[in-house]
Design an enzyme around this catalytic site. Structure first.
Site, mmCIF file in Angstrom:
data_model
loop_
_atom_site.group_PDB
_atom_site.id
_atom_site.type_symbol
_atom_site.label_atom_id
_atom_site.label_comp_id
_atom_site.label_asym_id
_atom_site.label_seq_id
_atom_site.Cartn_x
_atom_site.Cartn_y
_atom_site.Cartn_z
ATOM 1 C CB VAL A 111 -0.926 0.035 1.234
ATOM 2 C CG1 VAL A 111 -1.831 1.263 1.181
ATOM 3 C CG2 VAL A 111 -1.752 -1.243 1.336
ATOM 4 C CG HIS A 112 2.949 2.886 -3.199
ATOM 5 N ND1 HIS A 112 2.544 1.771 -3.892
ATOM 6 C CD2 HIS A 112 3.237 3.820 -4.138
ATOM 7 C CE1 HIS A 112 2.599 2.008 -5.183
ATOM 8 N NE2 HIS A 112 2.996 3.248 -5.366
#
Length: 364
Positions: free
Chosen positions: A208-209
């Site tokens: 997740v970024h």
């Protein structure tokens, strides 16, 4: 024969992977030479140097060391620094990859100096202008002299915007080249599964970024709590981007006591390949990881409202999940586990880098 010089701008993990395939062939070409410039957009050792080491990328000729910052600040610093290097080296063309701020800064600096721009991974569209990446890729495409597209869909997107003719070359996807080339190396050199005590097919891998998730506290908390719920059925391995780690801490977002989410530091390319190849399912918001899941025939859930890689949806290897609630995310993850998509080869035959390098030499 005087060699033609290619000024390559890279700055982030996906670009290191793509450049590995192309730079290797440029180095072997008797008519080409490369000036490799690292903007420093990803400056953490686990996000940058380890990729150069593992992917056999030559030491950059220039490291601009720009680092983090807001979009305007970061892009502006890159633009100024790249312009100075272009004036110094006077290359025959500039090569950029993908859709980062490094891509936009490189393309804009070269275009203003009348240096032809070559864009690898051209023509992708999410049709969501709220994404910074969408702005970057659209502008880079319209600034480019030569556009190397990974798919036929990308060719169609460019045609819709009036970009046609010989300047558009459907090369295939250089990330597929890299997956083929480095897949066996990962099998022989990576020890990540043993180090983490993991068995193939018995864990979920998540990343997740993306800003649309990390900058929205409601979405980010839903994602983390959704992963926590899913982990009660199947353990989740979460290599966490430094930016995401900082946001979680700032927002006070934590996992419940009964979750089985293992947060680990970012890993190198070979370790990531092994984690991807052996996962039961991949849950991500990364464009590159979506494709890598497909390359290794692992089902994928994408935590976004849209994706540029629509081929993966059509083939059934990927599904979009709007991160509206933890329960919704967990339910979709559970449904996706154990699924398989159709066969297909939408990203070429693993020779994209050959097409790109040969085409550049012919045009230069």
């Amino acid at each position: 024969m005087t060699k033609k010089s290619i000024f390559t701008v890279i700055g982030a993990r996906p670009q290191f992977i793509k450049a590995a395939a192309v730079s290797r062939l440029i180095s072997r070409h008797e008519g080409l030479e490369e000036i490799l410039v690292h903007t420093g957009q990803h400056y953490d050792g686990n996000m940058s140097q380890i990729f150069f080491d593992e992917l056999e990328i030559p030491v950059p000729n220039v490291n601009l060391g720009v680092g983090s910052g807001g979009h305007g600040e970061q892009t502006g610093q890159m633009l100024s620094a790249i312009e100075k290097e272009l004036l110094k080296h006077k290359p025959d063309c500039l090569l950029v990859y993908g859709d980062t701020n490094s891509t936009l800064a490189g393309a804009l600096a070269a275009a203003k100096l009348h240096i032809p721009v070559a864009h690898v991974e051209a023509g992708l569209r999410s049709f969501n202008r709220n994404m910074p990446e969408e702005i970057n890729r659209v502008m880079a495409d319209h600034l480019s002299e030569w556009l190397f597209t990974p798919t036929n869909e990308a060719v169609s997107n460019l045609a819709t915007e009036g970009i046609l003719g010989d300047k558009v070359i459907e090369s295939g996807d250089v990330m597929y080249d890299a997956a083929l080339y480095f897949g066996h190396k990962a099998e022989s050199e990576s020890r990540i599964l043993d180090d983490l005590g993991l068995k193939a097919g018995e864990y979920i891998l998540s990343t997740v970024h993306r800003a649309e998730n990390t900058d929205d506290p409601v979405r980010l908390e839903a994602i983390m709590q959704g992963l926590g719920l899913a982990s009660q059925t199947c353990p989740v391995i979460l290599p966490l981007h430094p930016r995401t780690t900082a946001v979680l801490k700032r927002q006070g977002i934590t996992f419940s006591d009964n979750s089985n989410v293992r947060v680990i530091d970012p890993v190198g390319y070979l370790d990531m390949v092994m984690l991807e190849k052996n996962a039961k399912l991949i849950v991500t918001d990364s464009g590159g990881v979506q494709k890598e899941a497909f390359f290794y025939k692992v089902p994928c859930v994408t935590l976004r409202d849209e994706t540029e890689w629509v081929e993966l949806l059509a083939l059934g290897w990927n599904r979009l999940v709007h991160p509206e609630s933890a329960e919704h995310i967990s339910e979709c993850v559970m449904h996706a586990m154990g699924t398989k998509g159709q066969s297909g080869s939408p990203y070429g035959d693993g020779k994209a880098a050959n097409i790109i390098v040969d085409s550049l030499f012919e045009r230069l």
